[in-house]
Design a protein around this motif. Structure first.
Motif, PDB file in Angstrom:
ATOM      1  N   HIS A 106      44.960  42.019  26.624  1.00  0.00           N
ATOM      2  CA  HIS A 106      43.619  42.062  27.000  1.00  0.00           C
ATOM      3  C   HIS A 106      42.825  40.714  26.848  1.00  0.00           C
ATOM      4  O   HIS A 106      42.738  40.277  25.616  1.00  0.00           O
ATOM      5  CB  HIS A 106      42.988  43.138  26.055  1.00  0.00           C
ATOM      6  N   PRO A 107      42.455  40.207  27.922  1.00  0.00           N
ATOM      7  CA  PRO A 107      41.866  38.875  27.952  1.00  0.00           C
ATOM      8  C   PRO A 107      40.624  38.511  27.199  1.00  0.00           C
ATOM      9  O   PRO A 107      39.839  39.615  27.218  1.00  0.00           O
ATOM     10  CB  PRO A 107      41.732  38.670  29.583  1.00  0.00           C
ATOM     11  N   GLU A 108      40.534  37.616  26.737  1.00  0.00           N
ATOM     12  CA  GLU A 108      39.114  37.362  26.025  1.00  0.00           C
ATOM     13  C   GLU A 108      37.971  37.061  27.147  1.00  0.00           C
ATOM     14  O   GLU A 108      38.474  36.971  28.596  1.00  0.00           O
ATOM     15  CB  GLU A 108      39.120  36.125  25.168  1.00  0.00           C
ATOM     16  N   GLU A 109      36.736  36.949  26.813  1.00  0.00           N
ATOM     17  CA  GLU A 109      35.555  36.804  27.660  1.00  0.00           C
ATOM     18  C   GLU A 109      35.893  35.419  28.550  1.00  0.00           C
ATOM     19  O   GLU A 109      36.287  34.386  27.794  1.00  0.00           O
ATOM     20  CB  GLU A 109      34.380  36.822  27.112  1.00  0.00           C
ATOM     21  N   ASN A 110      35.725  35.420  29.734  1.00  0.00           N
ATOM     22  CA  ASN A 110      35.695  34.131  30.449  1.00  0.00           C
ATOM     23  C   ASN A 110      37.157  33.584  30.752  1.00  0.00           C
ATOM     24  O   ASN A 110      37.598  32.453  30.794  1.00  0.00           O
ATOM     25  CB  ASN A 110      34.906  32.868  29.940  1.00  0.00           C
ATOM     26  N   GLN A 113      41.612  34.069  35.634  1.00  0.00           N
ATOM     27  CA  GLN A 113      42.182  35.055  36.575  1.00  0.00           C
ATOM     28  C   GLN A 113      43.298  35.846  36.439  1.00  0.00           C
ATOM     29  O   GLN A 113      43.419  36.746  36.398  1.00  0.00           O
ATOM     30  CB  GLN A 113      41.688  34.731  38.005  1.00  0.00           C
ATOM     31  N   ASP A 114      44.272  34.724  36.104  1.00  0.00           N
ATOM     32  CA  ASP A 114      45.602  35.340  35.990  1.00  0.00           C
ATOM     33  C   ASP A 114      46.010  36.191  34.889  1.00  0.00           C
ATOM     34  O   ASP A 114      46.858  36.943  34.689  1.00  0.00           O
ATOM     35  CB  ASP A 114      46.579  34.203  36.075  1.00  0.00           C
ATOM     36  N   ARG A 115      44.928  36.059  33.592  1.00  0.00           N
ATOM     37  CA  ARG A 115      45.049  36.892  32.519  1.00  0.00           C
ATOM     38  C   ARG A 115      44.738  38.235  32.740  1.00  0.00           C
ATOM     39  O   ARG A 115      44.986  38.881  31.656  1.00  0.00           O
ATOM     40  CB  ARG A 115      44.184  36.321  31.632  1.00  0.00           C
ATOM     41  N   SER A 118      47.338  42.361  33.932  1.00  0.00           N
ATOM     42  CA  SER A 118      47.764  43.571  33.408  1.00  0.00           C
ATOM     43  C   SER A 118      46.593  44.642  33.575  1.00  0.00           C
ATOM     44  O   SER A 118      46.780  45.837  33.755  1.00  0.00           O
ATOM     45  CB  SER A 118      48.463  43.346  32.070  1.00  0.00           C
ATOM     46  N   VAL A 119      45.563  44.239  33.301  1.00  0.00           N
ATOM     47  CA  VAL A 119      44.245  45.078  33.033  1.00  0.00           C
ATOM     48  C   VAL A 119      43.812  45.665  34.506  1.00  0.00           C
ATOM     49  O   VAL A 119      43.740  46.978  34.531  1.00  0.00           O
ATOM     50  CB  VAL A 119      43.057  44.356  32.357  1.00  0.00           C
ATOM     51  N   ASP A 120      43.822  44.786  35.553  1.00  0.00           N
ATOM     52  CA  ASP A 120      43.608  45.225  36.522  1.00  0.00           C
ATOM     53  C   ASP A 120      44.514  46.035  37.412  1.00  0.00           C
ATOM     54  O   ASP A 120      44.261  47.020  38.026  1.00  0.00           O
ATOM     55  CB  ASP A 120      43.330  43.942  37.609  1.00  0.00           C
TER      56      ASP A 120
END
Length: 423
Positions: A106-110, A113-115, A118-120
């Protein structure tokens, strides 16, 4: 009904979910299991359909979880603000390992893009597969985001103790103190960027599910303010060819010795292996140790120890008089299912297993000992476990409690009703 099950990529998280998947399939529902590509083989080997969330080179490896720990200073401020005692190992487990496991995917804010891959990938897979219900691992909360974005019902599917549900209760009691200290709910903040990215509001239902499927025995269940659907945890730990020596009745009491698959995966157990082998050396028992070559490298194996690289515990334990293990919830639960007394041996760094060890001692189904104790003390405790009939009687009683819980098949109508009510 179409059901997507999302699991964090460890077999310790997958295995308790599979009997529920099989029960749903047996009732005529379509089921898939979504996870990191590393887990696809284990999913399909168990007869379930796998959806891969990204590719191995585009999503983080679960082995990198240690890189996503909440900074120590933030953990200390949060703990102090919530007035949590420093020896609260349940909170320590939540604020370290549990949060890190969630932050991994779960990437942090900002974030770059590659982070977001998994969410997308999870949102895209949910839109494409069109489930009616998403059952999700508490360590992968963006599954709730994906479900809500696609109009599906969603619920948490626990694999062990509900560290997050308990933490949310503690946090909820101290909202004002958190705000005054300039701190935020770490559970909400972990999932918030993913929710905002996909146009979903962050609220209690998103964080804790419409309901929670909980496989923990009532005496081990943590407090939780939401709706719970209890279910009996079925002791599936993989499959294997049954070795012929297992059919023969042991001439001496048989003792299982295992340190679990998670410990093996992260190589956290190498020091403990030597201590345990020394502890069982010369014991009047036949010891079956599920240890692989890397765990045994450079170590002498006592004459009374048979080593096997891997053997599912639900095959081994029916032949055993006791089990020695590290305190993992899967191992503990499988021993309960087979009425086998337990000796939990874990070191002080294994904080996630401390509460499990307490349950073993409090229930009278076994003993716990610190790994820092000399091998002679561990041997003494194991002899006590093998000779005191009270442990076996208490284990029988706890197995009866386990059998009284609803089976996975029993809860299918409840899942159907709760999903239908949602729509």
């Amino acid at each position: 009904m179409r059901v997507m099950i999302v699991v964090w990529p460890l077999t310790a998280h997958l295995h308790p979910a599979l009997p529920i998947a099989w029960a749903l399939q047996g009732a005529g529902h379509d089921v898939c299991v979504a996870s990191h590509p590393d887990l696809s083989g284990a999913i399909t080997d168990a007869g379930a359909d796998a959806i891969e969330l990204g590719t191995p080179d585009t999503v983080p490896s679960p082995a990198a979880v240690g890189d996503f720990l909440l900074p120590a200073q933030d953990r200390e401020r949060l703990t102090a603000t919530l007035s949590i005692p420093p020896d609260d190992d349940l909170w320590t487990t939540f604020s370290t390992y549990t949060l890190a496991a969630s932050r991994l995917f779960h990437p942090e804010e900002n974030a770059a893009q590659d982070r977001w891959r998994s969410v997308d990938a999870l949102v895209e897979a949910t839109r494409g597969w069109r489930p009616d219900l998403v059952l999700w691992d508490p360590n992968w909360p963006s599954a709730a985001v994906a479900a809500r974005a696609c109009g599906a019902a969603q619920a948490r599917l626990l694999w062990g103790p509900d560290y997050i549900g308990r933490a949310e209760l503690l946090i909820d009691r101290h909202r004002k103190e958190l705000a005054d200290a300039g701190l935020r709910d770490p559970v909400a903040e972990t999932v918030r960027p993913a929710a905002e990215r996909h146009g979903v509001n962050v609220d209690t239902e998103l964080l804790l599910g419409m309901f929670t499927v909980d496989p923990m025995l009532p005496c081990m269940r943590m407090p939780f303010r939401g709706r719970t659907v209890p279910v009996r945890r079925i002791p599936y730990t993989g499959h294997a060819v049954v070795p012929r020596w297992l059919d023969a009745a042991p001439r001496r009491p048989r003792v299982a010795l295992t340190l679990g698959t998670t410990q093996r995966a992260y190589r956290n157990d190498l020091g403990l292996v030597e201590t345990l082998l020394e502890a069982v050396d010369g014991l009047d028992a036949e010891v079956v140790a599920t240890l692989d070559a890397s765990q045994l490298a450079g170590r002498a194996v006592p004459d009374n120890v048979r080593t096997v690289d891997y053997l599912p515990l639900d095959l081994l334990l029916p032949t055993c008089a006791a089990i020695v293990h590290h305190g993992g919830i899967g191992t503990l639960s499988t021993a309960i299912a087979h009425s086998v007394p337990q000796l939990v041996v874990s070191d002080e760094s294994a904080v996630a297993y401390a509460s499990n060890a307490r349950h073993v001692s409090a229930g009278g189904i076994g003993l716990s000992v610190d790994a820092a104790q000399p091998a002679a003390e561990i041997r003494r405790q194991l002899r006590r476990l093998l000779t005191d009939a009270d442990f076996g009687q208490n284990a029988d009683r706890m197995r009866t409690d386990w059998l009284s819980m609803p089976s996975p098949s029993d809860i299918v109508p409840t899942l159907e009703r709760l999903t239908t009510d949602r729509h």
